[in-house]
Enzyme design. Structure first.
Site, PDB file in Angstrom:
ATOM      1  N   TRP A  32     -32.117  -7.123  -3.830  1.00 16.97           N
ATOM      2  CA  TRP A  32     -32.337  -5.687  -3.845  1.00 16.97           C
ATOM      3  C   TRP A  32     -31.075  -4.925  -3.469  1.00 16.97           C
ATOM      4  CZ3 TRP A  32     -34.200  -2.266  -6.426  1.00 16.97           C
ATOM      5  CH2 TRP A  32     -34.776  -1.074  -5.995  1.00 16.97           C
ATOM      6  N   LYS A  86     -48.461  -2.506   1.463  1.00 11.76           N
ATOM      7  CA  LYS A  86     -48.824  -3.075   0.154  1.00 11.76           C
ATOM      8  C   LYS A  86     -48.435  -4.550   0.073  1.00 11.76           C
ATOM      9  CE  LYS A  86     -44.416  -3.067  -1.330  1.00 11.76           C
ATOM     10  NZ  LYS A  86     -43.630  -4.182  -1.907  1.00 11.76           N
TER      11      LYS A  86
END
Length: 345
Positions: free
Chosen positions: A12, A193
């Site tokens: 990322w 999440k």
């Protein structure tokens, strides 16, 4: 054009460096391993994390943190949540100029139950070096961002000017950036999440199908929303990119570490074996511990998260957890609280 340090050269961090370089910024990409930095600088690749992707010459690797932070006003912090405090402590020791931090880490700290921005502010509290903290979050797998596939994310800060700064730094024709004033909601949605994605993977490992996955995602979103509201978030945030959007992509994609880890647990592998085989951090495991603690502390009903906690840390089998969830007392799905607000039950 700005000089920007990206701290963390995993998939990322590298993908965000690509976006910044595409926008003509100079990127100082910091990594711990000298062989990784040598590869970035000599071959313009980071093959362990993003194989077959060429990096811009604007991206320069560093192992020396002080050199990576030299003459930069903006830091993009992309390390696992368990490394946030240690990394920021190191930064405060070598920084000589105030900075704005844009973090792209998703998690909650067990014990303290602090969000990432709170940890950063706390570690900078004794210095005059921190200007603002911004979170960047949303449905965004590094593999697809590095291929310049259309991606949308959200940035949020207590400072509107800082949010706009982050938006301007990253936005381009492949990477669309929205602003959202709800810092709490954006961070909570991005963190929680991951636990729901673990459960979706777990049900897949059990051989269960799309009906089950849809149920877990929908009721999981209800849990996230309940906790977010309790912490002061705007419930509408959870219908957006850092809520529903991130939940969908993390619960359904082959790129999702949390989904893959959950699937292996559902297939019968031990947590230790799963973590050893992944080779990268699975944020949802640590976040599940923190979320379970926080649910008890805040008296928030989070049955999916609590069942996952029991599987990960108390020896409950995935099959037993499924039966436990399906056997809960009957309830209404939603309750009308006022003319403009509906509470998930």
């Amino acid at each position: 054009m700005k000089n920007i340090a990206v701290i963390g050269a995993g998939s990322w961090g590298t993908a965000l460096s690509i976006v910044l370089a595409d926008n003509h910024h100079n990127v100082h990409l910091w990594a711990r391993r000298s062989e990784q930095v040598d590869e970035i600088n000599q071959y313009h690749t980071n093959s362990k994390y993003l194989p077959n992707i060429m990096l811009s010459e604007r991206i320069i690797g560093f192992t020396d943190l002080s050199k990576a932070l030299d003459a930069v006003e903006i830091v993009v912090l992309v390390v696992p949540t368990k490394a946030i405090r240690e990394t920021v402590q190191q930064m405060t020791k070598v920084l000589s100029q105030p900075i704005t931090i844009i973090h792209a880490s998703k998690g909650i700290e067990p014990g303290t139950h602090k969000r990432v921005s709170e940890m950063i502010v706390e570690e900078f509290s004794s210095s005059q070096l921190l200007i603002d903290v911004v979170v960047l979050s949303g449905p965004s797998h590094a593999e697809e961002v590095s291929l310049r596939q259309p991606t949308t994310v959200t940035v949020s800060s207590e400072s509107y000017e800082a949010s706009e700064l982050a938006q301007d730094l990253f936005i381009n024709k492949h990477f669309r950036v929205y602003t959202n004033s709800d810092l709490v909601g954006v961070e909570i949605g991005g963190a929680l999440k991951n636990s729901i994605a673990l459960v979706c993977g777990l049900t897949n490992g059990l051989g269960l199908g799309d009906n089950t996955k849809a149920a877990i995602m929908t009721r999981g979103l209800a849990e996230i929303t309940r906790m977010g509201i309790k912490l002061g978030a705007n419930p509408l945030t959870f219908a957006g990119l850092s809520g529903l959007g991130d939940l969908i992509v993390t619960c359904t994609s082959i790129h999702s570490r949390n989904y893959r880890a959950g699937r292996m647990i559902g297939e019968g592998k031990s947590l230790d074996d799963v973590l050893a085989s992944m080779g990268m951090v699975v944020e949802g495991i640590r976040t599940t511990k923190a979320a379970h603690e926080l649910a008890i502390k805040m008296n928030v009903d989070m049955p999916i998260t609590s069942s996952l906690y029991a599987v990960l840390f108390e020896g409950l089998s995935p099959k037993q957890a499924t039966e436990q969830l399906m056997g809960r007392v009957k309830k209404h799905e939603v309750e009308q609280v006022s003319t403009n607000f509906i509470e998930y039950k």
